[in-house]
Write an enzyme that holds these catalytic residues in place. Sequence first.
Site, PDB file in Angstrom:
ATOM      1  N   ASP A   1     -10.782  28.336  71.889  1.00  0.00           N
ATOM      2  CA  ASP A   1      -9.345  28.312  71.646  1.00  0.00           C
ATOM      3  C   ASP A   1      -8.929  26.842  71.506  1.00  0.00           C
ATOM      4  O   ASP A   1      -9.009  26.063  72.466  1.00  0.00           O
ATOM      5  CB  ASP A   1      -8.623  28.962  72.828  1.00  0.00           C
ATOM      6  CG  ASP A   1      -7.116  29.087  72.611  1.00  0.00           C
ATOM      7  OD1 ASP A   1      -6.574  28.355  71.757  1.00  0.00           O
ATOM      8  OD2 ASP A   1      -6.494  29.898  73.320  1.00  0.00           O
ATOM      9  N   HIS A   2      -8.489  26.460  70.298  1.00  0.00           N
ATOM     10  CA  HIS A   2      -8.195  25.054  70.022  1.00  0.00           C
ATOM     11  C   HIS A   2      -6.961  24.542  70.766  1.00  0.00           C
ATOM     12  O   HIS A   2      -6.695  23.342  70.802  1.00  0.00           O
ATOM     13  CB  HIS A   2      -7.990  24.857  68.510  1.00  0.00           C
ATOM     14  CG  HIS A   2      -8.514  23.544  68.006  1.00  0.00           C
ATOM     15  ND1 HIS A   2      -8.409  22.383  68.724  1.00  0.00           N
ATOM     16  CD2 HIS A   2      -9.147  23.210  66.860  1.00  0.00           C
ATOM     17  CE1 HIS A   2      -8.949  21.387  68.041  1.00  0.00           C
ATOM     18  NE2 HIS A   2      -9.420  21.868  66.912  1.00  0.00           N
ATOM     19  N   ARG A   3      -6.205  25.451  71.402  1.00  0.00           N
ATOM     20  CA  ARG A   3      -5.048  25.010  72.171  1.00  0.00           C
ATOM     21  C   ARG A   3      -5.456  24.360  73.486  1.00  0.00           C
ATOM     22  O   ARG A   3      -4.691  23.575  74.051  1.00  0.00           O
ATOM     23  CB  ARG A   3      -4.126  26.208  72.441  1.00  0.00           C
ATOM     24  CG  ARG A   3      -3.481  26.800  71.196  1.00  0.00           C
ATOM     25  CD  ARG A   3      -2.752  28.083  71.502  1.00  0.00           C
ATOM     26  NE  ARG A   3      -3.635  29.125  72.015  1.00  0.00           N
ATOM     27  CZ  ARG A   3      -3.238  30.359  72.328  1.00  0.00           C
ATOM     28  NH1 ARG A   3      -1.952  30.687  72.201  1.00  0.00           N
ATOM     29  NH2 ARG A   3      -4.100  31.250  72.779  1.00  0.00           N
TER      30      ARG A   3
END
Length: 408
Positions: free
Chosen positions: A379-381
């Site tokens: 998850d790039h967040r």
Amino acid sequence: MIEVTMPRLSDSMEEGTILQWLVADGDPVSRGDELAEIETDKATMTYEADADGLVHHVAREGDTLAVGTPIAVLLADGEEMPVRHLPSTDQQPDGQPAVAPTPATAVVSPPATAGGGRPKSSPLARRIAVAHGVELAALAGSGPGGRIVRADVEAYVRQQQNGNGKVDAAPAPAPVAESNRGTITRTEPTRTQTLIARRMAESRATIPAFDVSMDVDVTDLLALRADLKAAGRVASVNDFVVKAVGLTLRDHPRVNGAWRDGGFETYERVNVGIAVAAEGTLVVPTVFDADRKPVTEIAADTRALAERVREQTITPPELSGGTFTVSNLGMFGVTAFNAVVNPGQAAILAVGAAVPRLVLGEASAPAQRSVMTVTLSSDHRILYGADAAAFLAALRERLQQPLLLLVD
């Protein structure tokens, strides 16, 4: 009066379906007695009574209800059923039209015994029995408390076949339409399959995931595994991966976390979920504290969990609390793939098969080594490219020094 509501049997459960009441309306129950089998977004589970009393059903078999909705009440001796809990013939307790049982629900309802009760059996055992025309009342169960499990039904079917007994197969789905693609046959998904589809679509739509892959030389790991097997200590490649993942997560706490409600969460315990294929579905039981358990204990845990998934006797605690997931398709010959991040986790590791490759060894001489590709979907967040790369590099180092996995 004690109100029994639809329980939350998994972290992601929002609603459940009552597949079967295990006690008749008006029967007495004690704390710990099995009340009902409930299908959730992850598996079919048995729900037990939290107190003593006379049980009165509020919901019907086949009803799909939100978590927290009343499904039954427990009454003390002499206590009467409140009017608001009296079910009508055409409505659910919440005032909505009753939901008719789906075909899948009808399939899993076992036949009554001569005494009017129902033989205890797992949902998978009932499905197999219906498919082969087997009467469960004729079987003796080998499971806990005499429960009929998959192996009992399959053994009976083999016995009938070997004795030239006729065992009918379930009818195939009926064709529903004709087109230029030929006959179209439609099969409705089970509730679990529907919820899995919704969760995966939710993941793709809401999680900005990216993938990073790395090759791992597992030649020494395979040799160590063979030595352990010869010594009677069985552990799979995936068990070593779970152990290595557990240790690596401990050193990379952001990977052992999630993006939730606009902020970062990290988790104290390292609980690794393992994706297990069941009948027409996918279930992810949890190996708790994978960073602290030895490989052999992880091996015992994963074998037991996989068996309970296939027998559909997995319990709610065994499906909850995961902080990371490992999905391995190497046993099917898949060399590399990208997995879908589970909502509520930062990443998932996809593990491919170990394949022979020629590499340059000492003095640049070619040598054959076993190489396995692992892919981290993140998850790039909460994780960035450098985070994923650092995690995989540390994981590779551990897998390439497998003896250290036996002492950590």
